[in-house]
Design an enzyme around this catalytic site. Structure first.
Site, mmCIF file in Angstrom:
data_model
loop_
_atom_site.group_PDB
_atom_site.id
_atom_site.type_symbol
_atom_site.label_atom_id
_atom_site.label_comp_id
_atom_site.label_asym_id
_atom_site.label_seq_id
_atom_site.Cartn_x
_atom_site.Cartn_y
_atom_site.Cartn_z
ATOM 1 N N ASN A 6 0.861 -1.182 0.000
ATOM 2 C CA ASN A 6 0.000 0.000 0.000
ATOM 3 C C ASN A 6 0.901 1.236 0.000
ATOM 4 O OD1 ASN A 6 -1.832 2.044 0.539
ATOM 5 N ND2 ASN A 6 -2.306 1.347 2.622
ATOM 6 N N PHE A 7 0.944 1.920 -1.141
ATOM 7 C CA PHE A 7 1.833 3.086 -1.274
ATOM 8 C C PHE A 7 1.284 4.321 -0.546
ATOM 9 C CE2 PHE A 7 4.053 1.925 -5.591
ATOM 10 C CZ PHE A 7 4.612 0.818 -4.979
ATOM 11 N N GLU A 90 -6.512 4.778 8.207
ATOM 12 C CA GLU A 90 -6.213 6.183 7.881
ATOM 13 C C GLU A 90 -7.422 6.857 7.255
ATOM 14 O OE1 GLU A 90 -2.606 5.447 5.723
ATOM 15 O OE2 GLU A 90 -1.561 4.998 7.593
ATOM 16 N N SER A 194 3.842 -2.273 10.359
ATOM 17 C CA SER A 194 5.296 -2.370 10.475
ATOM 18 C C SER A 194 5.844 -3.751 10.099
ATOM 19 C CB SER A 194 5.761 -1.966 11.882
ATOM 20 O OG SER A 194 5.427 -0.602 12.114
HETATM 21 P P1 PGA Z 1 3.141 0.179 7.609
HETATM 22 O O1 PGA Z 1 1.663 0.409 7.046
HETATM 23 O O2 PGA Z 1 3.645 -1.111 6.984
HETATM 24 O O3 PGA Z 1 3.905 1.376 7.185
HETATM 25 O O4 PGA Z 1 3.027 0.040 9.101
HETATM 26 C C1 PGA Z 1 0.776 -0.668 6.928
HETATM 27 C C2 PGA Z 1 -0.555 -0.203 6.378
HETATM 28 O O5 PGA Z 1 -1.055 0.866 6.770
HETATM 29 O O6 PGA Z 1 -1.145 -0.887 5.538
#
Ligand code: PGA
Length: 230
Positions: A6-7, A90, A194
């Site tokens: 996911n960019f 988000e 992460s």
């Molecule tokens: P991250 O994001 O790997 O930077 O923690 C994961 C996501 O929001 O899909």
């Protein structure tokens, strides 16, 4: 395993093109049954060659119409996009998408036979209340969602682990996935938050983890490839 990148609001049309070219060249080395998804920003959607699926991070539940700033099915059809990410924390948090908004999108794109990667995840305050509170919170995010949909992939992403560098522990992922699997049965269940080259092996080995949804560590081809080929 499923590897989804996911960019978010990163990469341009040009850099996505370079990225996907480099990725496609190396994907021959992956396990045949592994699936790779890329969700670039909307300005970068196009027809690309390679053993991966291109999806969008968002779209409006409409064929076309007067929805300023949004795109609908007609714009996705032009690029044969049939995969969408819905329910990301988000968008819930910064764009104010309610469960009702998300379930409307879900129903619309389900109707169009889209493959849907549906995200759920709890904030830290809920995790701190204990496992029962976590499960209650997560199951509420299935409200209005047809979890029996055959083209569904669910991603469990604890909000406190997203973009923080601090992934959930093996025990946290394992117990949450076990409980979610009881409800989801055969639906693939990804972990996100992460996930990166240094913890991918550990995460992949957890029972009930069918893949990962990756933000930061998917932005560089080398790092995402390292995860896919690990
Ligand atoms: P991250 O994001 O790997 O930077 O923690 C994961 C996501 O929001 O899909």
């Amino acid at each position: 395993m499923i590897y989804a990148g996911n960019f978010k609001s990163n990469h341009t049309r040009k850099s996505t093109e370079y990225y996907l070219k480099a990725l496609a060249q190396k994907l021959g080395a992956k396990q045949a049954e592994d699936k790779v998804y890329i969700f670039p920003p909307l300005t970068a959607i196009d027809h690309y060659e390679g053993d991966f699926t291109l999806g969008v991070q968002n779209a409006y539940p409409t064929h076309h119409g007067a929805f300023t700033g949004e795109i609908g099915l007609e714009q996705l059809d032009e690029f044969d996009i049939k995969t969408i990410l819905l329910g990301h924390s988000e968008r819930r948090e910064h764009l104010g998408e309610s469960q009702a908004d998300i379930s409307k999108k879900f129903a619309f794109f389900q109707d169009q036979d889209f493959e849907i990667v549906y995200c759920i995840g709890e904030p830290l305050a809920i995790r701190e209340k204990g496992f029962e509170a976590v499960m209650q919170y997560l199951l509420a995010q299935f409200e209005g969602i047809d979890i029996g949909y055959e083209n569904l992939i669910v991603a469990y992403e604890p909000i406190w682990a997203i973009g923080t560098g601090r992934s959930a522990t093996v025990e946290e992922i394992s117990s949450t996935h076990r409980a979610l699997k009881k409800v989801l049965k055969h639906t693939p269940l990804l972990y996100g938050g992460s996930a990166k080259p240094s913890n991918i092996k550990e995460i992949k080995n957890i029972a009930g983890v069918d893949g990962v949804l990756v933000g930061s560590a998917s932005l560089e081809t080398e790092s995402f490839l390292e995860m896919i080929l690990s």
